[in-house]
Design an enzyme around this catalytic site. Structure first.
Site, PDB file in Angstrom:
ATOM      1  N   CYS A 163       0.967  -1.436  -0.123  1.00  0.00           N
ATOM      2  CA  CYS A 163       0.191   0.047   0.026  1.00  0.00           C
ATOM      3  C   CYS A 163       1.315   1.546  -0.310  1.00  0.00           C
ATOM      4  CB  CYS A 163      -0.921   0.089   0.980  1.00  0.00           C
ATOM      5  SG  CYS A 163      -2.380  -1.130   1.199  1.00  0.00           S
ATOM      6  N   ASP A 164       1.784   1.218   1.052  1.00  0.00           N
ATOM      7  CA  ASP A 164       2.955   2.591   0.225  1.00  0.00           C
ATOM      8  C   ASP A 164       3.243   2.311  -0.559  1.00  0.00           C
ATOM      9  OD1 ASP A 164       3.142   3.705   3.197  1.00  0.00           O
ATOM     10  OD2 ASP A 164       4.578   1.740   3.789  1.00  0.00           O
ATOM     11  N   LYS A 165       4.143   1.374  -1.815  1.00  0.00           N
ATOM     12  CA  LYS A 165       4.558   1.727  -2.644  1.00  0.00           C
ATOM     13  C   LYS A 165       3.588   2.185  -3.640  1.00  0.00           C
ATOM     14  CE  LYS A 165       6.623  -2.249  -2.615  1.00  0.00           C
ATOM     15  NZ  LYS A 165       6.855  -3.817  -2.532  1.00  0.00           N
TER      16      LYS A 165
END
Length: 393
Positions: A163-165
């Site tokens: 989700c960060d990426k």
């Protein structure tokens, strides 16, 4: 000339989502001033650590940037940032809503300092709403967004900061779109990315496909089940057989022509509905082959397949080796570093691959000079603690 040459980015982000976005911009030619507090970006402690301050996460996300050490907790540091903003095209941050505003840098103030500035804000849950101020780490967003696979013992998180990426990729695309629009309008913009929204959008077509048609009773196939790897004698392979010709190739590869006349497998939709039966029948035949034999037979039959590789196996991957994509460089502090090169090629060429992730404050003097500070002002900033020179971490 790379596409973003001449663009300057002030990078106030930390950890993963923001640094990935600004890393891509740096690889594509932008000058990125990474503003770090005295202790450095928290990602310097995230992952394998080869030397103090140099973790696998930090090295992967922050090469090609210049680190300028500024303490934004004090008035002196904030004055330095205020002087830097007119020299930048983009300011990126991933503070929670209200944090940068309390430091005196709301979007209106930033754009008053430079009217055509692009202000990019990555948050966990957006600028308003019931979850506005929540701390957002990748596993939290995975859970909230439904981006989990459901096993027999409950939900299972993805084994990466997906989700960060994903939010970082959405962010860098939106920022470059805003820069393109600025070329035509001359106006800046405020770009907002919510990690939660990015994750839900990313999974909508497949993971959440059952939500697409509110009045439809049918459910999409479980992709995790359909594409589950097949065990061989000495490893695992992943197979995709969507088209009829691919399924026919599958029956040839495993020596089971009788599947072609079985009504349970007459087309792709039928096969998905009866996938458990198909797998139970087919699995022992693949399990009797070596990985090399399975790949050869499937490839000859026109069935898309791939070997399920471990991380360690990537160093010897034939295609990646041909592309010279994973390579080893020598970092001044961390020593030998295995890194991936830039993904995007322009006119067939990749961006240069010679910069290293910096020490905290490694480029403070150079960045402040480029932002218009005199030697006397820079020395005064160091003396006051508003800025800091290179550290040994």
């Amino acid at each position: 000339m790379l596409p973003l040459e001449g663009i300057t980015v002030i990078d106030l982000t930390s950890v993963v989502a923001g640094p990935l976005a600004t890393q891509i911009m740096a690889q594509q030619g932008a000058r990125v001033w990474k503003v770090e507090p005295p202790e450095g970006d928290r990602s310097r402690l995230l992952g394998a650590i080869a030397a103090p301050g140099f973790s696998s996460a930090y090295v992967a996300l922050n090469a090609d940037k210049q680190s300028v050490g500024i303490d934004l907790g004090g008035a002196g540091g904030r004055n330095l940032l205020r002087r830097m903003v007119p020299n930048a095209d983009v300011l990126f941050h991933n503070f929670r809503p209200g944090v940068l505003e309390r430091l005196g840098f709301d979007a209106a103030t930033l754009r008053a300092l430079r009217p055509d500035l692009i202000v990019a804000r990555i948050t966990g849950f957006g600028q308003d709403g019931p979850m506005r101020g929540g701390r957002a780490y990748d596993p939290i967003v995975q859970a909230e967004s439904g981006m989990v696979s459901w096993g027999d013992e409950g939900p299972v998180l993805a084994p990466q900061w997906i989700c960060d990426k994903n939010a970082g990729l959405y962010a860098v695309q939106a920022v470059t779109a805003a820069l393109f629009a600025r070329e035509r309008s001359g106006k800046g913009a405020v770009v907002d990315i919510s990690m939660l929204e990015a994750a839900v959008a990313y999974g909508w077509m497949d993971l959440h496909g059952g939500q697409a048609f509110p009045d439809c009773a049918s459910s999409p196939p479980n992709i995790a089940s359909v594409y589950r790897p097949w065990a061989t004698i000495d490893g695992w392979v992943v197979v995709v057989m969507l088209s009829q010709s691919e399924f026919e190739g599958w029956t040839r590869a495993i020596g089971a022509p009788e599947l072609l006349t079985d009504p349970r497998y007459s087309d792709m939709a039928a096969r998905f509905l009866n996938w458990n039966d198909l797998r139970a029948f087919s699995a022992p035949r693949i399990a009797a082959m070596t990985t090399a034999e399975a790949v050869a037979r499937l490839g000859e039959a026109g069935v898309p397949c791939g070997v399920a590789n471990s991380s360690a196996a990537l160093a010897g991957h034939a295609q990646l080796a041909h592309d010279e994509f994973v390579t080893i460089t020598t970092h001044p502090q961390a020593g030998a570093v295995r890194r991936t090169r830039a993904v995007a090629r322009f006119d067939g060429a990749r961006p240069a691959f010679d910069a290293h992730a910096p020490r905290v404050g490694q480029d403070s003097r150079a960045v402040l000079a480029a932002a218009g500070f005199s030697d006397t002002e820079i020395s005064a900033a160091f003396a006051s603690g508003a800025a800091h020179a290179p550290q040994e971490n």
